[in-house]
Design an enzyme around this catalytic site. Structure first.
Site, mmCIF file in Angstrom:
data_model
loop_
_atom_site.group_PDB
_atom_site.id
_atom_site.type_symbol
_atom_site.label_atom_id
_atom_site.label_comp_id
_atom_site.label_asym_id
_atom_site.label_seq_id
_atom_site.Cartn_x
_atom_site.Cartn_y
_atom_site.Cartn_z
ATOM 1 N N ALA A 66 75.742 15.170 45.030
ATOM 2 C CA ALA A 66 77.035 14.788 44.475
ATOM 3 C C ALA A 66 77.333 13.386 45.016
ATOM 4 O O ALA A 66 76.830 13.001 46.082
ATOM 5 C CB ALA A 66 78.093 15.782 44.917
ATOM 6 N N GLY A 111 73.897 18.427 45.780
ATOM 7 C CA GLY A 111 74.154 18.742 44.369
ATOM 8 C C GLY A 111 72.922 18.549 43.492
ATOM 9 O O GLY A 111 72.802 19.189 42.444
HETATM 10 C C1 HXC Z 1 76.389 8.301 46.493
HETATM 11 C C2 HXC Z 1 74.266 7.703 47.083
HETATM 12 C C3 HXC Z 1 73.936 9.041 47.355
HETATM 13 C C4 HXC Z 1 74.936 10.034 47.141
HETATM 14 C C5 HXC Z 1 72.219 7.823 47.786
HETATM 15 N N1 HXC Z 1 73.166 6.989 47.357
HETATM 16 N N2 HXC Z 1 72.658 9.084 47.798
HETATM 17 N N3 HXC Z 1 75.470 7.346 46.635
HETATM 18 N N4 HXC Z 1 76.132 9.604 46.707
HETATM 19 N N5 HXC Z 1 74.709 11.329 47.339
HETATM 20 C C6 HXC Z 1 73.074 5.537 47.210
HETATM 21 C C7 HXC Z 1 73.113 4.805 48.547
HETATM 22 O O1 HXC Z 1 74.418 4.656 49.007
HETATM 23 C C8 HXC Z 1 72.458 3.489 48.184
HETATM 24 O O2 HXC Z 1 73.380 2.668 47.493
HETATM 25 C C9 HXC Z 1 71.419 3.900 47.156
HETATM 26 O O3 HXC Z 1 71.832 5.170 46.636
HETATM 27 C C10 HXC Z 1 70.025 4.038 47.743
HETATM 28 O O4 HXC Z 1 70.104 4.941 48.845
HETATM 29 P P1 HXC Z 1 69.522 4.612 50.314
HETATM 30 O O5 HXC Z 1 70.220 5.513 51.257
HETATM 31 O O6 HXC Z 1 69.574 3.154 50.581
HETATM 32 O O7 HXC Z 1 68.001 5.052 50.130
HETATM 33 P P2 HXC Z 1 67.007 5.593 51.273
HETATM 34 O O8 HXC Z 1 67.190 4.846 52.538
HETATM 35 O O9 HXC Z 1 65.658 5.609 50.639
HETATM 36 O O10 HXC Z 1 67.465 7.108 51.542
HETATM 37 C C11 HXC Z 1 67.356 8.066 50.518
HETATM 38 C C12 HXC Z 1 68.168 9.322 50.924
HETATM 39 C C13 HXC Z 1 69.605 8.903 51.320
HETATM 40 C C14 HXC Z 1 67.474 10.024 52.105
HETATM 41 C C15 HXC Z 1 68.149 10.271 49.723
HETATM 42 O O11 HXC Z 1 70.148 8.072 50.280
HETATM 43 C C16 HXC Z 1 70.549 10.038 51.538
HETATM 44 O O12 HXC Z 1 70.500 10.719 52.568
HETATM 45 N N6 HXC Z 1 71.457 10.267 50.568
HETATM 46 C C17 HXC Z 1 72.509 11.278 50.700
HETATM 47 C C18 HXC Z 1 71.943 12.654 50.529
HETATM 48 C C19 HXC Z 1 73.016 13.704 50.665
HETATM 49 O O13 HXC Z 1 73.659 13.819 51.735
HETATM 50 N N7 HXC Z 1 73.256 14.453 49.600
HETATM 51 C C20 HXC Z 1 74.261 15.501 49.591
HETATM 52 C C21 HXC Z 1 75.560 14.941 49.085
HETATM 53 S S1 HXC Z 1 76.850 16.132 49.163
HETATM 54 P P3 HXC Z 1 73.987 1.319 48.182
HETATM 55 O O14 HXC Z 1 74.809 0.730 47.073
HETATM 56 O O15 HXC Z 1 74.790 1.769 49.330
HETATM 57 O O16 HXC Z 1 72.793 0.512 48.555
HETATM 58 C C22 HXC Z 1 76.583 17.160 47.848
HETATM 59 C C23 HXC Z 1 77.435 18.402 47.631
HETATM 60 C C24 HXC Z 1 78.739 18.271 48.246
HETATM 61 O O17 HXC Z 1 75.736 16.965 47.081
HETATM 62 C C25 HXC Z 1 79.533 19.518 48.204
HETATM 63 C C26 HXC Z 1 80.756 19.309 49.050
HETATM 64 C C27 HXC Z 1 81.963 20.010 48.613
#
Ligand code: HXC
Length: 260
Positions: A66, A111
């Protein structure tokens, strides 16, 4: 029809839907949900389309979750009053009675993993990575992760994934029963489209009922499920496609389906 956050292409009788926010690793914001609801409704309503494939653009991510940036400043009261995330189950999963496949090409986190698990089955590329890292953000899965992952891989592994927030690679996902097949990344789309095309070539009512029957197994007791299965089987025997399917077998020719 063109969308802001997804691409939709019809390939004969298969609809290919591609999440298309590669700059955010295909993170799922409200616009993605709105676009997917619309695209799945169009797929469902189009009698020429028998199966869909959902994948992510780029080689890095199916969907990294998400959209954290959309959620970070949202007041809790709004999450509740909008019943945030409810639309995924009601408007994507329940509203889509035709089969669809998730082709997971990289990160499927939070998500993203939950969206893949909404599909009828998952085909993953060798570089796919699955995870429920919400705990690291101070929350927990909100789109089905605690429920669908547990049903898919069992309590121990689901607890491990949700409590540690670690990632599972494609081989572990296949061993655990989370995905049905793993293929090299460059063959992922072909493999998923081939499977979808095989499904789209099946008698359509039988395809929908097979999907419904398997899903009922998650919702009911064995006894009630077995009764339901027999009734659905018996209903299918009344279709023109059943008569055609059995005649085609006896006559050693391919069946020609009417969806009746
Ligand atoms: C918004 C995101 C994102 C996310 C990545 N990006 N994941 N933006 N929401 N979930 C964006 C980053 O901010 C970045 O943009 C760009 O995508 C590239 O990501 P990087 O982090 O620079 O890439 P990398 O270093 O290769 O790492 C990849 C990754 C990491 C390991 C997948 O991005 C990551 O950990 N993402 C979050 C994963 C996560 O926590 N997902 C769960 C979300 S919560 P910019 O513009 O900053 O460069 C969910 C449910 C929630 O899904 C329910 C709660 C009620």
């Amino acid at each position: 029809m063109s969308y802001e956050t997804i691409l939709v292409e019809k390939k004969d009788n298969v609809t290919l839907i591609t999440l298309n926010r590669p700059q955010a690793l295909n993170a799922l914001n409200s616009q993605v949900l709105a676009d997917l609801i619309d695209a799945f409704a169009a797929f469902e309503a189009d009698a020429t389309q028998g199966c869909a494939v959902l994948t992510g653009s780029g080689e890095k991510a199916f969907a990294a979750g998400a959209d954290i940036k959309e959620m970070s400043d949202k007041p809790s009261a709004e999450f509740y009053s909008q019943d945030f995330f409810a639309g995924w189950t009601s408007h994507v999963v329940k509203a889509t009675r035709k089969p669809w496949i998730a082709a997971v090409n990289g990160f499927a986190l939070g998500g993203g993993c939950e969206l893949a698990m909404m599909a009828d089955f998952i085909i993953a590329s060798e570089n796919a990575k699955f995870g429920q890292p919400e705990i690291k953000l101070g929350v927990a899965p909100g789109m089905g992760g605690s429920q669908r992952l547990t049903r898919a891989v069992g309590k121990s592994k689901a607890m491990d994934m949700c409590l540690t927030g670690r990632m599972m690679d494609a081989a572990e996902a296949e061993r655990s029963g989370l995905v049905s097949r793993v293929v090299p990344l460059d063959q992922l789309l072909d493999e998923a489209l081939k499977a979808a095309s095989a499904i789209a070539g099946m008698p359509p009512l039988a395809a929908m009922m097979n999907k419904e029957m398997v899903n009922i197994a998650f919702e009911t007791t064995l006894d009630a499920g077995l009764v339901m299965e027999r009734r659905m089987f018996q209903v299918l025997t009344a279709t023109e496609d059943k008569a055609e399917g059995m005649a085609a077998f006896v006559e050693k020719r391919p069946g020609v389906w009417k969806g009746k």
